[in-house]
Write an enzyme that holds these catalytic residues in place. Structure first.
Site, PDB file in Angstrom:
ATOM      1  N   ARG A 148       0.938  -1.286  -0.053  1.00 50.75           N
ATOM      2  CA  ARG A 148       0.078  -0.114  -0.085  1.00 50.75           C
ATOM      3  C   ARG A 148       0.964   1.072   0.118  1.00 50.75           C
ATOM      4  O   ARG A 148       1.972   1.109   0.412  1.00 50.75           O
ATOM      5  CB  ARG A 148      -1.040   0.112   1.262  1.00 50.75           C
ATOM      6  N   LYS A 172      -2.361  -2.333   7.913  1.00 56.04           N
ATOM      7  CA  LYS A 172      -3.457  -1.584   8.359  1.00 56.04           C
ATOM      8  C   LYS A 172      -3.517  -2.160  10.035  1.00 56.04           C
ATOM      9  O   LYS A 172      -3.441  -3.274  10.231  1.00 56.04           O
ATOM     10  CB  LYS A 172      -4.778  -1.760   7.705  1.00 56.04           C
ATOM     11  N   HIS A 244      -2.060   2.531  -5.760  1.00 53.37           N
ATOM     12  CA  HIS A 244      -2.799   1.371  -5.556  1.00 53.37           C
ATOM     13  C   HIS A 244      -3.114   0.285  -6.707  1.00 53.37           C
ATOM     14  O   HIS A 244      -2.890  -0.899  -6.545  1.00 53.37           O
ATOM     15  CB  HIS A 244      -4.171   1.612  -4.956  1.00 53.37           C
ATOM     16  N   ARG A 247      -0.460  -2.286  -6.559  1.00 52.65           N
ATOM     17  CA  ARG A 247      -0.466  -3.413  -5.555  1.00 52.65           C
ATOM     18  C   ARG A 247      -1.780  -4.436  -6.308  1.00 52.65           C
ATOM     19  O   ARG A 247      -1.356  -5.547  -6.492  1.00 52.65           O
ATOM     20  CB  ARG A 247      -1.407  -2.850  -4.487  1.00 52.65           C
ATOM     21  N   HIS A 270      -4.252  -9.004   3.956  1.00 51.31           N
ATOM     22  CA  HIS A 270      -5.645  -8.926   3.861  1.00 51.31           C
ATOM     23  C   HIS A 270      -6.232  -9.787   5.080  1.00 51.31           C
ATOM     24  O   HIS A 270      -5.819 -11.027   5.392  1.00 51.31           O
ATOM     25  CB  HIS A 270      -6.229  -9.676   2.787  1.00 51.31           C
ATOM     26  N   TYR A 279      -9.548 -11.019  -6.701  1.00 48.43           N
ATOM     27  CA  TYR A 279      -8.392 -11.269  -7.820  1.00 48.43           C
ATOM     28  C   TYR A 279      -8.677 -12.443  -8.563  1.00 48.43           C
ATOM     29  O   TYR A 279      -8.165 -12.712  -9.725  1.00 48.43           O
ATOM     30  CB  TYR A 279      -7.112 -11.337  -7.094  1.00 48.43           C
TER      31      TYR A 279
END
Length: 298
Positions: A148, A172, A244, A247, A270, A279
Site C-alpha cells: 500500500r 493496517k 494502488h 498493488r 488481507h 483477484y
C-alpha cells in the site's frame, strides 16, 4: 412519534460511535426516509410496529425515486443501524431488518497494468535527476511486494532484511507481516540508499525512513501519487492509474500465474480471504478477455 427516537439515536451516534457531523446527518436522513414512506402511505406506526413487509415496501419506494443500487444499499445500512440501536436499548425485542436485503451492487473491478505497461512506466523515470533512483526504487518495491502507498511512505531501513529476501511491513491496524522481495527491487533500493539518499541532509527523527524528499523528510502519499501520474502520462497509458494500481497488478499477476490465494492473502496483508478473492474475479475477466480476443467463435 419518531422524534424522540431519532434524538436518542443521534446522541448514540455522537457519544458512543463518535461519528462526524456529516455521517450522523446521513444516518438520520436514512431513517427519515422510512418515516416519510410510512406517512405517505397513511401508516401511523411507531418504530416498534414496523415489520419486514413495510421495510421492503420502503425499499421498493426508494428504488422508484430513481436512486441507484449503491444509494439504496447505503440507506438500508442506515436503517439497519437504527434498529440495531433500538435493540441495544431494549426498545424492541426483535430486529425487523435482519432479513432485509440490499440490492446487488456490481463491484467495479479496478484497472490492472500489464507487466509491459509497468515496465513502460518505470522506463520513463529520468535517472539523471536527484529523485530518479528513489522513484525507480519506489515503483520496483511497490510492484515486487504489493505494498500500500501508506506502507511505502512509512517503510524503515530497520525493516529491510535483504540478506533473507524479506521486508517487514506495518500494515493496517499496525499489523506486521513479512513480505518476500525480488532481487531486482533489492538492487534498486540498495542503489538509492547508497547514492542519492546519502547526499541528503536528513532531518532529525527521519534517519530510519527509507524514502525521503529533497529536504530530508519522509514522503507523503500525495507526492507518490503525483510521481506516478506524471510517469503514466509520459508513457501514454490511458488507464486510471494510482499507487494502488501497482498493488492490484502485483496480486492479479500472481493469481494469473497460478499462485495460491492463501499465499497472496498473506503477502497483501488481507485480514479476510474474501477481500483477496476479488483477484479471482479479475482472473476470470482476464480469461474472458483472452477468449474473446483469440477464439474464432467467441
Amino acid at each position: 412519534m419518531w422524534l424522540s427516537y431519532l434524538n436518542s439515536f443521534k446522541a448514540y451516534l455522537q457519544l458512543e460511535r463518535s461519528l462526524s457531523v456529516h455521517s450522523i446527518a446521513a444516518y438520520l436522513h436514512d431513517v427519515a426516509l422510512l418515516e416519510q414512506y410510512l406517512q405517505s402511505n397513511g401508516l401511523a406506526l411507531s418504530p416498534q410496529q414496523v415489520t419486514l413487509t413495510q421495510l421492503q415496501g420502503c425499499i421498493h419506494w426508494i428504488a422508484g425515486l430513481g436512486m441507484t443500487a449503491p444509494s439504496q444499499a447505503r440507506i438500508i445500512s442506515g436503517i439497519k443501524s437504527f434498529y440495531k440501536f433500538l435493540l441495544l436499548e431494549n426498545i424492541i425485542t426483535e430486529d425487523p431488518t435482519q432479513l432485509l436485503e440490499a440490492p446487488k451492487t456490481r463491484r467495479k473491478l479496478p484497472d490492472v497494468l500489464t507487466f509491459t505497461e509497468i515496465e513502460e512506466i518505470i522506463a520513463q523515470i529520468d535517472l539523471s535527476t536527484a529523485e530518479g533512483h528513489r522513484n525507480k526504487a519506489i515503483l520496483e518495491i511497490m510492484y515486487s511486494c504489493g505494498l500500500r502507498v501508506s506502507e511505502v511512505v512509512n517503510l524503515k531501513i530497520s525493516q529491510l532484511y535483504f540478506d533473507d529476501g524479506f521486508i517487514r511491513v506495518i500494515g493496517k491496524g499496525d499489523k506486521e507481516r513479512l513480505v518476500p522481495i525480488g532481487r531486482q527491487a533489492i538492487q534498486y533500493v540498495n542503489l538509492y540508499l547508497e547514492t542519492d539518499r546519502r547526499q541528503l541532509n536528513i532531518k532529525r527523527g527521519q534517519e530510519d525512513i527509507v524514502f525521503l524528499n529533497r529536504r530530508g523528510s519522509g514522503l507523503t502519499r500525495v507526492m507518490i501519487f503525483l510521481v506516478i501520474k506524471k510517469l503514466v502520462q509520459q508513457a501514454g497509458i490511458k488507464k486510471q492509474v494510482s499507487p494502488h494500481t501497482f498493488r492490484h497488478s502485483f496480486a492479479t499477476h500472481l493469481v494469473e500465474g497460478g499462485a495460491n490465494l492463501r499465499a497472496v492473502q498473506e503477502m497483501l496483508g488481507h485480514e479476510s480471504i474474501t477481500t483477496t478473492e476479488i483477484y479471482t474475479h479479475l482472473d476470470r475477466e482476464f480469461l474472458r478477455d483472452t477468449l474473446s480476443r483469440f477464439h474464432p467463435r467467441f
